[in-house]
Design a protein around this motif. Structure first.
Motif, PDB file in Angstrom:
ATOM      1  N   GLY A 132      -3.382  -4.784  -0.314  1.00  0.00           N
ATOM      2  CA  GLY A 132      -3.197  -6.069   0.356  1.00  0.00           C
ATOM      3  C   GLY A 132      -2.475  -7.001  -0.599  1.00  0.00           C
ATOM      4  N   ARG A 133      -1.219  -7.294  -0.274  1.00  0.00           N
ATOM      5  CA  ARG A 133      -0.413  -8.111  -1.185  1.00  0.00           C
ATOM      6  C   ARG A 133      -0.299  -9.534  -0.668  1.00  0.00           C
ATOM      7  NH1 ARG A 133       6.101  -7.271  -2.011  1.00  0.00           N
ATOM      8  NH2 ARG A 133       6.490  -9.321  -2.916  1.00  0.00           N
ATOM      9  N   HIS A 134      -0.606 -10.485  -1.540  1.00  0.00           N
ATOM     10  CA  HIS A 134      -0.422 -11.880  -1.162  1.00  0.00           C
ATOM     11  C   HIS A 134       1.066 -12.188  -1.177  1.00  0.00           C
ATOM     12  CE1 HIS A 134      -0.838 -16.397  -2.129  1.00  0.00           C
ATOM     13  NE2 HIS A 134      -0.881 -16.195  -0.835  1.00  0.00           N
ATOM     14  N   ALA A 135       1.668 -12.282  -0.015  1.00  0.00           N
ATOM     15  CA  ALA A 135       3.133 -12.374   0.020  1.00  0.00           C
ATOM     16  C   ALA A 135       3.604 -13.829   0.087  1.00  0.00           C
ATOM     17  CB  ALA A 135       3.669 -11.554   1.178  1.00  0.00           C
ATOM     18  N   TYR A 136       3.024 -14.676  -0.746  1.00  0.00           N
ATOM     19  CA  TYR A 136       3.525 -16.052  -0.807  1.00  0.00           C
ATOM     20  C   TYR A 136       3.521 -16.564  -2.248  1.00  0.00           C
ATOM     21  CZ  TYR A 136       4.117 -21.030  -0.393  1.00  0.00           C
ATOM     22  OH  TYR A 136       4.607 -22.294  -0.568  1.00  0.00           O
ATOM     23  N   LYS A 262     -11.709   7.665  -6.311  1.00  0.00           N
ATOM     24  CA  LYS A 262     -11.496   8.609  -5.207  1.00  0.00           C
ATOM     25  C   LYS A 262     -10.663   7.963  -4.104  1.00  0.00           C
ATOM     26  CE  LYS A 262     -15.279  11.859  -5.246  1.00  0.00           C
ATOM     27  NZ  LYS A 262     -16.284  11.707  -6.285  1.00  0.00           N
ATOM     28  N   GLY A 263     -10.328   6.687  -4.262  1.00  0.00           N
ATOM     29  CA  GLY A 263      -9.602   5.975  -3.204  1.00  0.00           C
ATOM     30  C   GLY A 263     -10.575   5.454  -2.167  1.00  0.00           C
ATOM     31  N   GLY A 264     -10.031   5.067  -1.002  1.00  0.00           N
ATOM     32  CA  GLY A 264     -10.900   4.623   0.077  1.00  0.00           C
ATOM     33  C   GLY A 264     -11.375   3.187  -0.055  1.00  0.00           C
ATOM     34  N   PHE A 265     -10.511   2.304  -0.597  1.00  0.00           N
ATOM     35  CA  PHE A 265     -10.865   0.877  -0.659  1.00  0.00           C
ATOM     36  C   PHE A 265      -9.610   0.035  -0.436  1.00  0.00           C
ATOM     37  CE2 PHE A 265     -10.144   2.662  -4.844  1.00  0.00           C
ATOM     38  CZ  PHE A 265      -9.156   1.840  -5.368  1.00  0.00           C
ATOM     39  N   LEU A 266      -9.849  -1.240  -0.228  1.00  0.00           N
ATOM     40  CA  LEU A 266      -8.741  -2.176  -0.077  1.00  0.00           C
ATOM     41  C   LEU A 266      -8.583  -2.919  -1.398  1.00  0.00           C
ATOM     42  CD1 LEU A 266      -6.706  -4.086   1.314  1.00  0.00           C
ATOM     43  CD2 LEU A 266      -8.623  -5.201   2.431  1.00  0.00           C
ATOM     44  N   TRP A 267      -7.404  -2.886  -1.949  1.00  0.00           N
ATOM     45  CA  TRP A 267      -7.126  -3.543  -3.228  1.00  0.00           C
ATOM     46  C   TRP A 267      -6.254  -4.768  -2.964  1.00  0.00           C
ATOM     47  CZ3 TRP A 267      -3.974  -0.836  -7.742  1.00  0.00           C
ATOM     48  CH2 TRP A 267      -4.136  -1.583  -8.919  1.00  0.00           C
ATOM     49  N   ALA A 268      -6.871  -5.942  -3.096  1.00  0.00           N
ATOM     50  CA  ALA A 268      -6.145  -7.192  -2.860  1.00  0.00           C
ATOM     51  C   ALA A 268      -5.478  -7.637  -4.152  1.00  0.00           C
ATOM     52  CB  ALA A 268      -7.114  -8.264  -2.375  1.00  0.00           C
ATOM     53  N   LEU A 269      -4.212  -7.996  -4.053  1.00  0.00           N
ATOM     54  CA  LEU A 269      -3.442  -8.310  -5.252  1.00  0.00           C
ATOM     55  C   LEU A 269      -2.562  -9.539  -5.061  1.00  0.00           C
ATOM     56  CD1 LEU A 269      -2.501  -4.608  -5.779  1.00  0.00           C
ATOM     57  CD2 LEU A 269      -3.539  -5.972  -7.592  1.00  0.00           C
ATOM     58  N   LYS A 270      -2.361 -10.243  -6.156  1.00  0.00           N
ATOM     59  CA  LYS A 270      -1.404 -11.347  -6.140  1.00  0.00           C
ATOM     60  C   LYS A 270      -0.004 -10.787  -5.877  1.00  0.00           C
ATOM     61  CE  LYS A 270      -1.596 -14.411  -9.260  1.00  0.00           C
ATOM     62  NZ  LYS A 270      -1.296 -14.608 -10.705  1.00  0.00           N
ATOM     63  N   ASN A 271       0.899 -11.685  -5.560  1.00  0.00           N
ATOM     64  CA  ASN A 271       2.224 -11.303  -5.075  1.00  0.00           C
ATOM     65  C   ASN A 271       2.945 -10.254  -5.939  1.00  0.00           C
ATOM     66  OD1 ASN A 271       4.361 -11.397  -3.359  1.00  0.00           O
ATOM     67  ND2 ASN A 271       4.753 -13.583  -3.565  1.00  0.00           N
ATOM     68  N   GLY A 274       0.983  -6.959  -6.339  1.00  0.00           N
ATOM     69  CA  GLY A 274       1.020  -6.202  -5.090  1.00  0.00           C
ATOM     70  C   GLY A 274       2.360  -5.512  -4.892  1.00  0.00           C
ATOM     71  N   ASP A 275       3.422  -6.180  -5.269  1.00  0.00           N
ATOM     72  CA  ASP A 275       4.762  -5.607  -5.184  1.00  0.00           C
ATOM     73  C   ASP A 275       4.818  -4.325  -6.024  1.00  0.00           C
ATOM     74  OD1 ASP A 275       7.466  -5.076  -5.245  1.00  0.00           O
ATOM     75  OD2 ASP A 275       8.088  -7.104  -5.778  1.00  0.00           O
ATOM     76  N   ASP A 279       4.297   0.068  -4.742  1.00  0.00           N
ATOM     77  CA  ASP A 279       5.271   1.119  -5.056  1.00  0.00           C
ATOM     78  C   ASP A 279       4.609   2.253  -5.835  1.00  0.00           C
ATOM     79  OD1 ASP A 279       7.313  -0.094  -3.744  1.00  0.00           O
ATOM     80  OD2 ASP A 279       8.184  -1.049  -5.502  1.00  0.00           O
ATOM     81  N   LEU A 280       3.673   1.890  -6.708  1.00  0.00           N
ATOM     82  CA  LEU A 280       2.959   2.925  -7.460  1.00  0.00           C
ATOM     83  C   LEU A 280       2.177   3.832  -6.505  1.00  0.00           C
ATOM     84  CD1 LEU A 280       1.577   3.313 -10.712  1.00  0.00           C
ATOM     85  CD2 LEU A 280      -0.306   3.027  -9.120  1.00  0.00           C
ATOM     86  N   VAL A 281       1.428   3.217  -5.590  1.00  0.00           N
ATOM     87  CA  VAL A 281       0.622   4.012  -4.653  1.00  0.00           C
ATOM     88  C   VAL A 281       1.538   4.851  -3.759  1.00  0.00           C
ATOM     89  CG1 VAL A 281      -0.982   3.884  -2.709  1.00  0.00           C
ATOM     90  CG2 VAL A 281      -1.360   2.462  -4.714  1.00  0.00           C
ATOM     91  N   ALA A 282       2.649   4.249  -3.289  1.00  0.00           N
ATOM     92  CA  ALA A 282       3.564   4.978  -2.398  1.00  0.00           C
ATOM     93  C   ALA A 282       4.149   6.194  -3.098  1.00  0.00           C
ATOM     94  CB  ALA A 282       4.690   4.064  -1.918  1.00  0.00           C
ATOM     95  N   SER A 283       4.597   6.030  -4.340  1.00  0.00           N
ATOM     96  CA  SER A 283       5.242   7.170  -4.986  1.00  0.00           C
ATOM     97  C   SER A 283       4.216   8.217  -5.393  1.00  0.00           C
ATOM     98  CB  SER A 283       6.102   6.729  -6.166  1.00  0.00           C
ATOM     99  OG  SER A 283       5.321   5.993  -7.058  1.00  0.00           O
ATOM    100  N   ALA A 284       2.991   7.778  -5.648  1.00  0.00           N
ATOM    101  CA  ALA A 284       1.962   8.746  -6.024  1.00  0.00           C
ATOM    102  C   ALA A 284       1.520   9.607  -4.844  1.00  0.00           C
ATOM    103  CB  ALA A 284       0.756   8.042  -6.632  1.00  0.00           C
ATOM    104  N   VAL A 285       1.809   9.194  -3.628  1.00  0.00           N
ATOM    105  CA  VAL A 285       1.415  10.017  -2.490  1.00  0.00           C
ATOM    106  C   VAL A 285       2.602  10.739  -1.859  1.00  0.00           C
ATOM    107  CG1 VAL A 285      -0.691   8.751  -1.979  1.00  0.00           C
ATOM    108  CG2 VAL A 285       1.435   8.077  -0.881  1.00  0.00           C
TER     109      VAL A 285
END
Ligand code: NAP
Ligand code: MG
Length: 408
Positions: A132-136, A262-271, A274-275, A279-285
């Motif tokens: 969850g990326r804070h996009a502001y 093990k995964g299975g959670f929501l990781w809220a991140l500053k802008n 999160g950016d 990308d890290l999570v996307a490329s790792a999968v």
């Protein structure tokens, strides 16, 4: 053929550009319309049409999302100077995603689609990590000054009405250097926090929030306090009942824990975090084409899409008459995400079931070894693995979907 499944409320559909537009139409014709009795509230966000309507169509699509509560969106071109020439546009249109996000005041959650025969690079990740990326704000709307001569840099705030200005020394420069000013707002952070808690609760997963409040004792601490307040005020009991947790930790500690989790959670991140981390999570999968994205507004509106762009290079090959092996998974999941949410809101369990069946059919196709080129490169090697074109892939998904809908 059995009777079509009735979808009570219209679903807002935003059409898009290039290869994703081609795939979007295939999915709608092959996997959605044959099975559902559905009214699509259609908005054509093709770049030419956005240009012709002076972007009114994008605003209308956002308004329709607010009205009905759920939309599905195809990927769209964000105009650049090259695109203005390529499509002979009147002007450089703003990014439709930014326009829609601003209109809905939403937070974007990204989640990978996991299949059995594509192992994440991080072996312990059994379940998806939702980002969850804070996009502001922050550096995305920062102000920067390059310093070339010695001098004093200060941070100043001047109140609009009565009251003294506040000044802080940034640095006394003895030579060249650089400074940056960034901001955020209480209302944006508050709605980010609220949306993260509500989405974690809806998905029944733990919520992690991480920042660097030890170093940034005012700025990052401000974010942390909003999350804590929101949790204590509105979610503590609900989270307890649901058996899920809210958990704050420093960003560097979070990174170490995420890698071992093990995964299975929501990781809220500053802008910025999160950016980078999405990308890290996307490329790792494995592939960008396996990443879904949903924009959630604090008052409960949802817009589902793929995280990837319009797959421009494949489109140019398609225009030359080639059959491409572009991956439609995240686009299929945009439709199923939207339909599942529509079904939940309308309380129509057959619609939810349809969305589940379509997702299973799509995943099982890949697990059965039938996949597009991007996945063949990362899947578990197997003699039954076979690269197919987008059309062949969809045909196979459709066959499995028909089986599921009749058998169960
Ligand atoms: P992209 O469309 O995501 O594609 C980047 C590369 O990733 C592709 O060239 C392709 O690699 C691979 N890829 C992405 N999706 C794929 C899929 N479904 N199947 C197979 N391979 C896939 O990003 P881009 O090229 O940077 O941007 C193209 C356009 O999309 C731009 O005009 C941009 O403005 C727009 N965009 C829109 C959104 C959105 O609407 N949400 C998001 C991002 C970008 P190979 O070519 O190596 O096969
Ligand atoms: Mg990024």
């Amino acid at each position: 053929m059995k009777e079509k499944i009735k979808v009570k409320t219209p679903l807002v559909e935003m059409d898009g550009d290039e290869m994703t537009r081609v795939m979007w139409h295939m999915i709608r014709e092959k996997l959605i319309l044959p099975y559902l009795d559905i009214k699509l509230d259609y908005y054509d966000l093709h770049i030419k049409h956005r240009d012709e309507t002076n972007d009114e169509v994008t605003l209308a699509a956002a308004a329709a999302t607010r009205k009905y509560g759920v939309s599905v969106k195809c990927a769209t071109i964000t105009a650049t100077d090259d695109r203005v020439k390529e499509y002979k546009l009147k002007r450089k249109l703003p990014s439709p995603n930014a326009t829609i996000r601003a209109a809905l005041d939403g937070t974007i959650f990204r989640e990978p689609i996991l299949v059995k025969n594509i192992e994440p690079f991080i072996k312990t990740w059994e379940r998806p990590i939702i980002i969850g990326r804070h996009a502001y704000g922050d550096v995305y709307s920062g102000t920067e000054i390059r310093i070339d001569v010695p001098g004093r840099a200060e941070l100043t705030f001047t109140p609009e009405g009565e009251g003294e200005s506040v000044r802080r020394l940034i640095h006394d420069f003895k030579g060249a250097g650089i400074i940056q000013g960034i901001h955020n707002t209480a209302s944006s952070i508050a709605s980010f926090a609220r949306t993260c808690f509500s989405y974690a609760y809806e998905r029944k997963v733990d919520l992690w929030f991480s920042a660097k409040d030890t170093i940034s004792g005012t700025y990052d601490a401000y974010f942390r306090s909003f999350f804590e307040e929101e949790y204590n005020r509105n979610w503590k009991e609900k989270f307890n009942e649901a058996g899920i947790e809210y958990f704050f930790t420093l960003i560097d500690d979070a990174v170490a824990r995420v890698v071992r989790s093990k995964g299975g959670f929501l990781w809220a991140l500053k802008n910025y975090d999160g950016d980078v981390m999405s990308d890290l999570v996307a490329s790792a999968v494995g592939s960008l084409a396996m990443m879904t994205s949903v924009l959630v507004s604090p008052n409960g509106c949802y817009e589902f899409e793929a995280a990837h762009g319009t797959v421009q290079r494949h489109y140019y090959r398609y225009l030359k008459g080639e059959k491409t092996s572009s991956n439609p998974m995240a686009l299929i999941f945009a439709w199923t995400g939207g339909l599942r949410k529509r079904g939940q809101m309308d309380e129509t369990s057959e619609v939810v079931r349809f969305a589940n069946c379509l997702e299973e059919a799509a995943k099982e196709t890949i697990e059965g070894g039938i996949m597009t080129g991007d996945l063949l490169a990362v899947a578990h090697p197997s003699p039954t693995n076979r690269q197919v074109t987008t059309e062949e892939f969809l045909e196979e998904v459709s066959r499995r979907l028909r089986e599921k809908l009749e058998i169960r």
